[in-house]
Design a protein around this motif. Structure first.
Motif, PDB file in Angstrom:
ATOM      1  N   ILE A 138      -3.756 -24.020  43.783  1.00 56.63           N
ATOM      2  CA  ILE A 138      -3.239 -25.320  44.775  1.00 56.63           C
ATOM      3  C   ILE A 138      -4.356 -25.690  45.407  1.00 56.63           C
ATOM      4  CG2 ILE A 138      -1.742 -26.242  46.394  1.00 56.63           C
ATOM      5  CD1 ILE A 138       0.485 -24.096  45.231  1.00 56.63           C
ATOM      6  N   ARG A 139      -4.324 -26.998  45.690  1.00 55.00           N
ATOM      7  CA  ARG A 139      -5.361 -27.778  46.660  1.00 55.00           C
ATOM      8  C   ARG A 139      -4.590 -28.561  47.677  1.00 55.00           C
ATOM      9  NH1 ARG A 139      -9.861 -30.717  44.429  1.00 55.00           N
ATOM     10  NH2 ARG A 139      -8.748 -32.713  44.723  1.00 55.00           N
ATOM     11  N   LEU A 140      -4.191 -28.251  48.902  1.00 52.38           N
ATOM     12  CA  LEU A 140      -3.579 -29.097  49.799  1.00 52.38           C
ATOM     13  C   LEU A 140      -4.170 -30.475  50.244  1.00 52.38           C
ATOM     14  CD1 LEU A 140      -0.962 -29.552  51.220  1.00 52.38           C
ATOM     15  CD2 LEU A 140      -2.070 -28.160  53.277  1.00 52.38           C
ATOM     16  N   GLU A 141      -3.647 -31.584  49.790  1.00 47.39           N
ATOM     17  CA  GLU A 141      -4.317 -32.932  50.257  1.00 47.39           C
ATOM     18  C   GLU A 141      -3.873 -33.385  51.574  1.00 47.39           C
ATOM     19  OE1 GLU A 141      -6.631 -35.063  47.880  1.00 47.39           O
ATOM     20  OE2 GLU A 141      -6.699 -32.968  47.415  1.00 47.39           O
ATOM     21  N   SER A 142      -2.413 -33.335  51.570  1.00 50.04           N
ATOM     22  CA  SER A 142      -1.890 -33.755  52.882  1.00 50.04           C
ATOM     23  C   SER A 142      -0.510 -33.330  52.850  1.00 50.04           C
ATOM     24  CB  SER A 142      -1.752 -35.409  53.187  1.00 50.04           C
ATOM     25  OG  SER A 142      -1.143 -35.807  52.059  1.00 50.04           O
ATOM     26  N   SER A 199       3.327 -33.530  55.515  1.00 51.39           N
ATOM     27  CA  SER A 199       4.016 -34.102  56.693  1.00 51.39           C
ATOM     28  C   SER A 199       5.618 -33.928  56.202  1.00 51.39           C
ATOM     29  CB  SER A 199       4.034 -35.686  56.649  1.00 51.39           C
ATOM     30  OG  SER A 199       4.645 -36.524  55.480  1.00 51.39           O
ATOM     31  N   ALA A 200       6.236 -34.329  57.344  1.00 54.15           N
ATOM     32  CA  ALA A 200       7.695 -34.197  57.282  1.00 54.15           C
ATOM     33  C   ALA A 200       8.367 -34.855  56.106  1.00 54.15           C
ATOM     34  CB  ALA A 200       8.449 -34.206  58.567  1.00 54.15           C
ATOM     35  N   ALA A 201       7.696 -35.901  55.800  1.00 55.51           N
ATOM     36  CA  ALA A 201       8.470 -36.964  54.762  1.00 55.51           C
ATOM     37  C   ALA A 201       7.667 -36.562  53.236  1.00 55.51           C
ATOM     38  CB  ALA A 201       8.062 -38.307  55.104  1.00 55.51           C
ATOM     39  N   VAL A 202       6.599 -36.228  53.241  1.00 56.05           N
ATOM     40  CA  VAL A 202       6.060 -35.955  51.673  1.00 56.05           C
ATOM     41  C   VAL A 202       4.679 -35.053  51.831  1.00 56.05           C
ATOM     42  CG1 VAL A 202       4.553 -38.140  52.063  1.00 56.05           C
ATOM     43  CG2 VAL A 202       5.204 -37.082  49.759  1.00 56.05           C
ATOM     44  N   THR A 203       4.787 -34.136  50.843  1.00 61.96           N
ATOM     45  CA  THR A 203       3.636 -33.383  50.804  1.00 61.96           C
ATOM     46  C   THR A 203       2.736 -33.700  49.575  1.00 61.96           C
ATOM     47  OG1 THR A 203       4.523 -31.573  52.003  1.00 61.96           O
ATOM     48  CG2 THR A 203       2.853 -31.021  50.405  1.00 61.96           C
ATOM     49  N   THR A 204       1.589 -33.783  49.519  1.00 60.35           N
ATOM     50  CA  THR A 204       0.523 -34.205  48.324  1.00 60.35           C
ATOM     51  C   THR A 204      -0.211 -33.185  47.805  1.00 60.35           C
ATOM     52  OG1 THR A 204       0.499 -36.460  48.581  1.00 60.35           O
ATOM     53  CG2 THR A 204      -0.854 -35.705  47.388  1.00 60.35           C
ATOM     54  N   LEU A 205       0.105 -32.539  46.795  1.00 64.02           N
ATOM     55  CA  LEU A 205      -0.800 -31.282  46.368  1.00 64.02           C
ATOM     56  C   LEU A 205      -1.562 -31.693  44.861  1.00 64.02           C
ATOM     57  CD1 LEU A 205       1.903 -28.724  46.527  1.00 64.02           C
ATOM     58  CD2 LEU A 205       0.280 -29.223  48.218  1.00 64.02           C
ATOM     59  N   VAL A 206      -2.942 -30.857  44.888  1.00 62.59           N
ATOM     60  CA  VAL A 206      -3.397 -31.189  43.592  1.00 62.59           C
ATOM     61  C   VAL A 206      -3.253 -29.547  43.126  1.00 62.59           C
ATOM     62  CG1 VAL A 206      -5.735 -31.036  42.297  1.00 62.59           C
ATOM     63  CG2 VAL A 206      -5.422 -32.628  44.071  1.00 62.59           C
ATOM     64  N   LEU A 207      -2.562 -29.539  41.659  1.00 61.05           N
ATOM     65  CA  LEU A 207      -2.190 -28.336  40.994  1.00 61.05           C
ATOM     66  C   LEU A 207      -3.233 -28.012  39.949  1.00 61.05           C
ATOM     67  CD1 LEU A 207       1.589 -28.827  40.431  1.00 61.05           C
ATOM     68  CD2 LEU A 207       0.407 -27.822  42.518  1.00 61.05           C
ATOM     69  N   VAL A 208      -3.910 -26.794  39.952  1.00 67.57           N
ATOM     70  CA  VAL A 208      -5.004 -26.399  38.886  1.00 67.57           C
ATOM     71  C   VAL A 208      -4.014 -25.509  37.804  1.00 67.57           C
ATOM     72  CG1 VAL A 208      -7.104 -25.777  38.443  1.00 67.57           C
ATOM     73  CG2 VAL A 208      -6.432 -26.688  40.768  1.00 67.57           C
ATOM     74  N   SER A 209      -3.960 -25.992  36.582  1.00 68.14           N
ATOM     75  CA  SER A 209      -3.457 -25.192  35.555  1.00 68.14           C
ATOM     76  C   SER A 209      -4.305 -24.009  35.123  1.00 68.14           C
ATOM     77  CB  SER A 209      -3.245 -25.957  34.191  1.00 68.14           C
ATOM     78  OG  SER A 209      -4.587 -26.535  33.641  1.00 68.14           O
ATOM     79  N   PRO A 210      -3.631 -22.890  35.018  1.00 69.03           N
ATOM     80  CA  PRO A 210      -4.411 -21.738  34.527  1.00 69.03           C
ATOM     81  C   PRO A 210      -4.707 -21.757  32.887  1.00 69.03           C
ATOM     82  CG  PRO A 210      -2.083 -21.261  34.802  1.00 69.03           C
ATOM     83  CD  PRO A 210      -2.338 -22.833  34.996  1.00 69.03           C
ATOM     84  N   GLU A 211      -5.635 -20.672  32.614  1.00 68.99           N
ATOM     85  CA  GLU A 211      -5.470 -20.445  31.091  1.00 68.99           C
ATOM     86  C   GLU A 211      -4.298 -19.927  30.559  1.00 68.99           C
ATOM     87  OE1 GLU A 211      -8.284 -18.070  27.791  1.00 68.99           O
ATOM     88  OE2 GLU A 211      -8.809 -18.009  29.969  1.00 68.99           O
TER      89      GLU A 211
END
Length: 282
Positions: A250-254, A256-268
C-alpha cells in the motif's frame, strides 16, 4: 387476479420471434394480450394489485406453460398515481434511493389528484411514521400534483413503502397497505398514492477504482483506488491489503474524512492460475 380468481385474457396477436424457424421448432414467441377490465369498480371484488400471467400452449396440454410471476400490476386509473419520485441520488417512476443515515428531501409527482382536496390538506406516511409535507401544489385543470417532503433517517437498509394521502389519515392507516394494494380498505375515506424508497447504508466504505484491475501473476501491478467513508489514515501502515489471502503493498496518496486515495501493489500470486480472479480486501 389479486383476489385469487383466474380470468382469461383476450389474445391480440401471436408471432414468432424468428419467422425463419419452422412453426413446431422450440423457439421464442411474442404473445400480446389485453388486460382484464373491472366491470363494476364500485363493488367489493377488486382486480387491483399484482397478478401472475400464464400463457398455455394448448397443443401440449395445461402442464406446458410460461408464467410471469407477479410481473404485472393492475391499478384503478381513475385514482391518484405517482408518476415520479426524485431524491438526492436520482429519480424513478415510483421509487427512489435514499441514504439511511440522514434525512432526504423528496419531490413526488402525481397524476389524477382529486380536485376537491386542497394541496394544503395533503399528508404523507413513510412506513408507519407520519412525515410533514413542506410544499404541495395542485393544478386542478390537469389534476397534476407535486409534493415535497423530507424522508426521515432509517434504522436499517432495504425497501420501505410510503404514501401520499389527499386529506387526513385514518388512525389505522399504514403505508404497508401499498404492498398488496389494500390502501382502499386500510385507509378508507381518503384517496392515496403509493411509492417506495430504497434505503441504503451510506456509511459503508465505497471504493472507486481509477486504474485497471488486471495484471500479471508475477505481481507488481499498481491499482489506484479512492475509498469514500473510509477511516482517515495517518500513514500507509494504518491499513493492510489482502489479495485472496496474500498480502499486497500500500502507498498512501491522501486521506481525509471524506475520501482516502491509495495505490495498491499486487503480490506475486500463482495459485489461482491464468486469468483467475482474486478478491481484494483493504
Amino acid at each position: 387476479g389479486p383476489d385469487g380468481t383466474s380470468r382469461y385474457l383476450a389474445i391480440l396477436s401471436v408471432a414468432r420471434a424468428n419467422p425463419l424457424k419452422q412453426v413446431y421448432e422450440v423457439q421464442d414467441w411474442w404473445v400480446d394480450v389485453a388486460t382484464p377490465v373491472d366491470a363494476d369498480p364500485d363493488d367489493l371484488v377488486s382486480i387491483e394489485g399484482g397478478v401472475t400471467v400464464r400463457v398455455v400452449n394448448q397443443l401440449f396440454g395445461d402442464e406446458y406453460f410460461a408464467e410471469l410471476l407477479q410481473g404485472l400490476a393492475l391499478y384503478d386509473d381513475a385514482l391518484p398515481q405517482v408518476t415520479r419520485v426524485a431524491g438526492p441520488d436520482g429519480s424513478g417512476p415510483t421509487s427512489a434511493a435514499v441514504p439511511m443515515s440522514t434525512s432526504s428531501e423528496l419531490t413526488i409527482s402525481i397524476m389524477k389528484a382529486p380536485k376537491d382536496v386542497a394541496a394544503a390538506g395533503y399528508t404523507a406516511l413513510v412506513g408507519s411514521a407520519a412525515v410533514a409535507v413542506s410544499f404541495a401544489t395542485l393544478d386542478t385543470a390537469s389534476r397534476l400534483a407535486q409534493i415535497i417532503l423530507a424522508s426521515p433517517p432509517r434504522a436499517s437498509a432495504g425497501q420501505v413503502h410510503a404514501l401520499i394521502a389527499f386529506g387526513s389519515l385514518p388512525e389505522a392507516c399504514d403505508a404497508a397497505c401499498c404492498e398488496d394494494a389494500s390502501c382502499g380498505t386500510a385507509c378508507s375515506g381518503v384517496d392515496t398514492a403509493c411509492f417506495t424508497l430504497e434505503a441504503y447504508d451510506d456509511l459503508l466504505p465505497i471504493p472507486s477504482f481509477k486504474s485497471s484491475l488486471s495484471g500479471p501473476e508475477i505481481g507488481g501491478s499498481f491499482i489506484l483506488v479512492s475509498i469514500a467513508n473510509f477511516p482517515q489514515l495517518a500513514s500507509a501502515s494504518d491499513a493492510t491489503v489482502d489479495f485472496a489471502g496474500t498480502s499486497g503493498g500500500i502507498r498512501l496518496e491522501s486521506s481525509s474524512a471524506a475520501v482516502t486515495t491509495l495505490v495498491l501493489v499486487s503480490p506475486e500470486y500463482t495459485l489461482l492460475g491464468t486469468d483467475a480472479a482474486a478478491t481484494v480486501d483493504v
